[in-house]
Design an enzyme around this catalytic site. Structure first.
Site, PDB file in Angstrom:
ATOM      1  N   CYS A   1      24.699  26.215  15.195  1.00 53.89           N
ATOM      2  CA  CYS A   1      24.775  25.385  14.225  1.00 53.89           C
ATOM      3  C   CYS A   1      24.603  24.091  14.446  1.00 53.89           C
ATOM      4  CB  CYS A   1      26.128  25.740  13.168  1.00 53.89           C
ATOM      5  SG  CYS A   1      26.450  24.587  12.144  1.00 53.89           S
TER       6      CYS A   1
ATOM      7  N   ASP B   1      14.421  26.687  11.096  1.00 51.27           N
ATOM      8  CA  ASP B   1      13.421  25.996  11.998  1.00 51.27           C
ATOM      9  C   ASP B   1      13.851  24.492  12.242  1.00 51.27           C
ATOM     10  OD1 ASP B   1      11.860  28.185  12.686  1.00 51.27           O
ATOM     11  OD2 ASP B   1      10.694  27.885  11.323  1.00 51.27           O
TER      12      ASP B   1
ATOM     13  N   ASP C   1      10.037  21.929  16.726  1.00 55.86           N
ATOM     14  CA  ASP C   1      10.236  23.682  16.940  1.00 55.86           C
ATOM     15  C   ASP C   1       8.879  24.148  16.223  1.00 55.86           C
ATOM     16  OD1 ASP C   1      11.434  26.124  17.640  1.00 55.86           O
ATOM     17  OD2 ASP C   1      12.440  26.356  15.527  1.00 55.86           O
TER      18      ASP C   1
ATOM     19  N   GLU D   1      10.303  22.970  22.771  1.00 53.60           N
ATOM     20  CA  GLU D   1      10.907  24.065  23.558  1.00 53.60           C
ATOM     21  C   GLU D   1      10.213  24.254  24.841  1.00 53.60           C
ATOM     22  OE1 GLU D   1      11.278  28.212  21.875  1.00 53.60           O
ATOM     23  OE2 GLU D   1      11.224  26.903  20.244  1.00 53.60           O
TER      24      GLU D   1
ATOM     25  N   CYS E   1      28.484  22.047  13.479  1.00 49.35           N
ATOM     26  CA  CYS E   1      29.754  22.601  14.020  1.00 49.35           C
ATOM     27  C   CYS E   1      29.567  22.989  15.615  1.00 49.35           C
ATOM     28  CB  CYS E   1      30.498  23.321  13.165  1.00 49.35           C
ATOM     29  SG  CYS E   1      30.243  25.126  13.211  1.00 49.35           S
TER      30      CYS E   1
ATOM     31  N   CYS F   1      31.222  27.416   9.623  1.00 50.32           N
ATOM     32  CA  CYS F   1      31.345  26.284   8.755  1.00 50.32           C
ATOM     33  C   CYS F   1      30.487  26.336   7.159  1.00 50.32           C
ATOM     34  CB  CYS F   1      31.206  24.981   9.397  1.00 50.32           C
ATOM     35  SG  CYS F   1      29.334  24.659   9.722  1.00 50.32           S
TER      36      CYS F   1
HETATM   37 ZN   LIG Z   1      28.639  25.580  11.451  1.00 45.03          ZN
END
Ligand SMILES: [Zn+2]
Length: 398
Positions: free
Chosen positions: A329, A358, A181, A265, A332, A351
């Site tokens: 995230c 980054d 990144d 990216e 999760c 979570c």
């Molecule tokens: Zn999470």
């Protein structure tokens, strides 16, 4: 890229400056022609058309005709490459070249005998219409260099850089993928958690630069003192640029060696720059903030890093749509803007997963490329790898 300090004799220096002037003239002509082109007009001037116009311009101007056709034609080719980079989204639109700044020219179709070693520390290179020019043999000259670029920096130093597209580095074959990144706080973050930084100017050098800039503001225009201060500033900036280039080479080699698949990216720098500025009718929001961010991206040399990765790890670089990567995230997969606590910290609101912001984004990119498309809760899936545009077969801008 291997760059060497060129040591031209005074008469040769004048001839080199003439080549630079021709290249600049032709480049600026191309810039001007493209400035007149608007979407909807028949066609943007292609390279072939520009070459035809160059032939006409040479016929009309003895000054231009006296120069090297190779130098002038290569300036056009460089411009075509710059436009391709611009449309590819990795570089800004090519602009005017000013005298005394970004001076240089390219020579192609270099033969093996055109570069030779004279002694332990000295070599020489044959330059059309100039002859053999000496350079400091400070490292090995790459084998099979097909072209080279001669430049004069703002401090008045001449360099020659031999362009040999680096040989592809074999993949390690362990099946490991990495997400990279681009950062603003850091130059690049890896999904492994590693943070990489371009070594810029040291604190003492930065202090010196600030002092020099203050001096420059006080110095009278056209004075000797002003010229001296300007040269000193140019030296520091050149040093910074050298370190950046060095970093790009080392980092790209390292990544190509360690990982089979490298995910970056697909940054449309051009599009981002435009969004930040907005239009006259609808000025961009957060213009200030975004302008700072864009500067960060550009100065970090992101486009250059991706380009070198593609040279060194052909077919192993994947560009993915960056959408949601910074807000998802990695633990999760919950997507929320609020999770991005700050520039540096990611703290999942669902979570509680904590990570460097980054690094979290880099992990999402790695996972996207691996095919585990991260899906936003009730939102859109992250885009898959974006197909690479074929690049025209032109010598890469060194
Ligand atoms: Zn999470």
């Amino acid at each position: 890229m291997s760059r060497f300090r060129l040591q031209p004799a005074p008469a040769q220096e004048a001839a080199l400056a003439e080549h630079c002037a021709h290249a600049r003239y032709v480049w600026n002509l191309a810039v001007e022609q493209h400035a007149h082109w608007k979407p909807g007009r028949k066609s943007a001037l292609g390279f072939a058309e520009q070459c035809r116009q160059l032939t006409e311009a040479r016929a009309a101007s003895p000054w231009l005709a006296a120069g090297s056709a190779v130098v002038q034609q290569q300036a056009l080719k460089d411009f075509a490459q710059a436009m391709a980079n611009f449309f590819g989204g990795t570089h800004r639109r090519p602009t005017w070249r000013k005298r005394g700044r970004s001076e240089g020219f390219r020579i192609v179709a270099v033969k093996t005998g055109d570069v030779r070693r004279l002694s332990r520390n000295t070599g020489e290179v044959k330059i059309p219409k100039v002859g053999w020019v000496r350079f400091r043999w400070s490292r090995a000259v790459p084998d099979g260099a097909k072209s080279y670029r001669v430049t004069r920096d703002r401090a008045g130093r001449w360099h020659v850089a031999f362009a040999a597209v680096p040989a592809p580095i074999p993949a390690p074959g362990a099946g490991e993928a990495v997400g990279v990144d681009r950062g603003v706080a850091v130059s690049a973050a890896l999904s492994t958690g590693q943070l990489l930084n371009v070594r810029g100017l040291r604190d003492t050098e930065q202090a010196r630069l600030r002092r020099l800039l203050r001096k420059l503001a006080r110095a009278k225009r056209g004075s000797n003192r002003r010229a001296k201060v300007k040269t000193a500033i140019a030296r520091l900036k050149a040093r910074e640029a050298d370190r950046r280039k060095d970093w790009v080479e080392k980092t790209s080699t390292d990544l190509a060696r360690r990982f089979d698949v490298i995910t970056v990216e697909d940054l449309k720098i051009r599009a981002m720059t435009r969004t930040a500025r907005g239009t006259i009718e609808a000025p961009g929001r957060n213009v200030r903030q975004k302008a700072g961010l864009n500067r960060g991206i550009l100065t970090a040399g992101w486009g250059r890093l991706v380009q070198r990765l593609e040279h060194k790890a052909p077919g192993r670089v994947q560009k993915v749509n960056p959408r949601h990567t910074s807000q998802t995230c990695n633990a999760c997969k919950h997507v929320a803007r609020e999770s991005r606590e700050s520039q540096a910290l990611f703290l999942c609101v669902a979570c509680g997963h904590r990570d460097n912001a980054d690094v979290n984004a880099a992990k999402n990119m790695r996972d996207t490329a691996a095919g585990h498309a991260v899906t936003a809760r009730g939102g859109l899936p992250l885009g898959g790898p974006v197909n690479r545009e074929p690049q025209p077969d032109l010598p890469s801008a060194a």
